[in-house]
Motif scaffolding. Sequence first.
Motif, PDB file in Angstrom:
ATOM      1  N   ALA A 241      14.454  14.492  75.895  1.00  0.00           N
ATOM      2  CA  ALA A 241      14.487  15.952  75.825  1.00  0.00           C
ATOM      3  C   ALA A 241      14.436  16.588  77.218  1.00  0.00           C
ATOM      4  O   ALA A 241      15.159  17.552  77.501  1.00  0.00           O
ATOM      5  N   SER A 242      13.623  16.054  78.101  1.00  0.00           N
ATOM      6  CA  SER A 242      13.450  16.703  79.399  1.00  0.00           C
ATOM      7  C   SER A 242      14.694  16.595  80.272  1.00  0.00           C
ATOM      8  O   SER A 242      14.809  17.289  81.278  1.00  0.00           O
ATOM      9  N   GLN A 243      15.623  15.715  79.912  1.00  0.00           N
ATOM     10  CA  GLN A 243      16.861  15.591  80.697  1.00  0.00           C
ATOM     11  C   GLN A 243      17.913  16.614  80.290  1.00  0.00           C
ATOM     12  O   GLN A 243      18.985  16.690  80.884  1.00  0.00           O
ATOM     13  N   LEU A 244      17.619  17.356  79.252  1.00  0.00           N
ATOM     14  CA  LEU A 244      18.557  18.383  78.793  1.00  0.00           C
ATOM     15  C   LEU A 244      17.952  19.745  79.113  1.00  0.00           C
ATOM     16  O   LEU A 244      16.855  20.069  78.654  1.00  0.00           O
ATOM     17  N   GLU A 504      14.931  29.520  81.037  1.00  0.00           N
ATOM     18  CA  GLU A 504      15.428  28.256  80.466  1.00  0.00           C
ATOM     19  C   GLU A 504      14.294  27.233  80.314  1.00  0.00           C
ATOM     20  O   GLU A 504      13.169  27.469  80.756  1.00  0.00           O
ATOM     21  N   THR A 505      14.646  26.115  79.715  1.00  0.00           N
ATOM     22  CA  THR A 505      13.605  25.167  79.287  1.00  0.00           C
ATOM     23  C   THR A 505      12.895  24.468  80.445  1.00  0.00           C
ATOM     24  O   THR A 505      11.842  23.872  80.232  1.00  0.00           O
ATOM     25  N   GLY A 506      13.476  24.527  81.649  1.00  0.00           N
ATOM     26  CA  GLY A 506      12.811  23.890  82.784  1.00  0.00           C
ATOM     27  C   GLY A 506      11.734  24.753  83.411  1.00  0.00           C
ATOM     28  O   GLY A 506      11.014  24.294  84.297  1.00  0.00           O
ATOM     29  N   SER A 507      11.610  25.989  82.973  1.00  0.00           N
ATOM     30  CA  SER A 507      10.749  26.939  83.679  1.00  0.00           C
ATOM     31  C   SER A 507       9.352  27.078  83.099  1.00  0.00           C
ATOM     32  O   SER A 507       8.461  27.586  83.777  1.00  0.00           O
TER      33      SER A 507
END
Lengths: 748, 81
Positions: A241-244, A504-507
């Motif tokens: 999941a964390s790679q997307l 976004e999901t990285g933040s």
Amino acid sequence: MAKDELSNNFKYIGTRPNRPDGLDKVTGRAKYGADFNVPNMLHAAVLRSPHAHARIIKIDTSKAEALSGVKAFVTRADFPDGLKGENFYLQENTIAGDRALYDGHAVAAVAATSALAAKDAIKLIEIEYELLPHVTDVDEAMKPDAPVIREGAQDHSVPEGLPPNIVSYMDFGHGDLEVGFSDADLVMEKTYKTEAAHQGYIEPHACVGQLGQDGKGEMWICTQGQWFIRKMCASVLGLEASQLRVTPSEIGGGFGGKTTIFSEALSLALSRKAGGRPVKLVMTRSEVLRATGPTASASMDVKIGMKKNGKMTAASAVFRMQGGAFPGMAPTGMALECAFANYQLPAVHHTGYDVLSNRPKSAAYRAPGSPMAAFAVESLVDELCRELNLDPIDVRLLNGSKEGSKSSFGPTFRRIGLIETLEAAKSHPNLDVELGPNQGRGIASGYWMNHGGETSISMALGEDGTVTLSIGTPDIGGSRASMALMVSETLGIPYEDVRVNVVETGSLGVNEPTHGSRATFATGKAAVEACNGAIKEMCRRAADKWGIDPEAIDWFDGAAHPSGPNAGDFPPMTIKEIGRRMGRTGGPISGHHATTYGGAGESFGTHVVDVEVDPETGRTTILRYLVVQDAGRAIHPSYVEGQFQGGAAQGIGWALNEEYIYGDDGRLQNAGFLDYRVPVASDLPMIDTIIVEVPSDNHPFGVRGVGETGIAPPLPAIANAIADATGKRLRHLPISPPKVLKAIKESS
Amino acid sequence: MAEVNLWSGLRQFTDGELVVNVKADTVGKMLDELISIYPNLEPIIEAGVSVAVDGEMVAGADHTPIKPESEIFLLQQFKGG
């Protein structure tokens, strides 16, 4: 915080500033899902089953592969095996395995250098099907001899001997029904049906997906929940999941339908096969209607006992709902929990069935299950009132749930505002309007429990003392304005000094989607917590400068102040001053909060509608419409009113026109907005609103979610109004002109 | 010990009991304890349930504290739109 400790003295809460996204949206600058374009991008097209139920014998892509511009194909063979439970169903809905399970089920997808080439390519794919028997009606699907959608799909709850398409069963209640019904002066039992309705968002599903052979990917997408998209796409494709990284766009409506995936993972799968080139996938309206989640259709038996004075003595309900070909999608449990929530009942029992059929995978739709339940129960309450010649608001006031009463689904209600909505409705001038010939008035109430959920948020102070708030819940109903107001109120700074970004999901840490009417409640509560953290640090910076204890500092009006004469005589240190100096007084100042919230305040509403029915055509015209709902606290009243009006508009459509119509062949007959008729502006009068504020004791400003309750009462309120106008009780939605005309003609 | 009220359909997994006394101080521990007493509840609880503690819905918030006198109901899982 106790309710009576909640302040009513606000500077920003309850005001109506301009919306932060307004200029972008009216100038066309706002970027929606289909607006994303990136270099070297390919375009996807999806081949969908024309059959309701068929075995896929062979897929031949050779002719399509020869077409110029075609870069990649995917079928189910390109997806990993071995998924279980919900992940398996997500994958199976993304692309069919050995069987197509509904009209519109994706079978293959192609990526090409232009949208036209992709569409041409899928026409050249040859598929050999073996047709299988199908069933689309919930009552038919429950019969022992119905075509079986899935063998062995029943969960642990289903009693032995029930037909295989019943995949989940539930029953609950309290009290002695037999005694309750025997105490009644009148017992009525009726059957009601609702048809599947689509969320009807204006913006179709759209995304751009990019995925390399290294398992790292990006997605830009129109969604209610970027972390759900990440989790679901990663599961379906076997990624970490964390790679997307998933970035949400602006959103042109979701209403629950964009809390999950339908075809999005296909863009990533195609990208991976096309050497990592990004792939854009935009659904047509027809695809949206055929293959993205409408809500369930329902068949419901309701029985209620009532004394001559209107006191309800007992009630029971049996709900049968189909949620498509995938278990767990019908909102039966929630429908049952909402069904009798308006009433204090000494005896009540609920029974529910989750049923499979050859229809698309159902998705949440604004207060999932509650509108159907309200239609059945509030219609029957109205029938009892008419039979006993009782005022429908007085009966609801007599029986209405309030603080301390035992809910129909078990728990004791905390502070709630149903009674207040009924009283406000009763005193509204709409009820004094005299009705003319062929006109009728309908009243109904509704309930939604609301939700908290996983929430992560950050705020950061700028060098000029303005604030950036990073949130993870896409703004589908004005939440950026509400967040900015709550931050302004907490920090004591102007609304214009706060910028709210949906990130976004990285933040941030994981956020649940904007669903369950949770954003203003949960994200707002977290924003206040994050600001409180930053205030603590700002007070510490002031304390360092003044050489006093941080505990001797108060924060108000956007500045640190000595808490009293003993703390020292210092002029206030403003947030702008603290921001300007923060780099050399200890570094950046920010606040963060992450938790899973429970305890969202429930919301009740009461609607009153006047209609006129044309006896020659059967057409129903809405003359006037009133929504009264408990918001707990209206942070930005214009947005709250907008939610009330939007819920009413969607409920009116569901009541009067909207329905999925299937032919005998199991194909959807009305997959377009010409034939699937949502209300347009000219169909509706100005919808009047009253915001009731019974603050929730679980939010710093008393917020209750407001997005969903408003869609429940319109279905029964309109049915009740039509019964009042025509003398005909119609128990099967939608109450479209042909049905009304037929009922009128039968009586004449 | 907190009293946990189950929905009727769960009787088949709890030897007919609809009220179960559980020693736990959070929702998560209460659910673990329920599974420990009645292992057949595990697939249902793992599939997702909602919990009401003293009238508050706390779906997913397993860290929510409960007291011995708390009113606790297990409910069908709810999801919003």
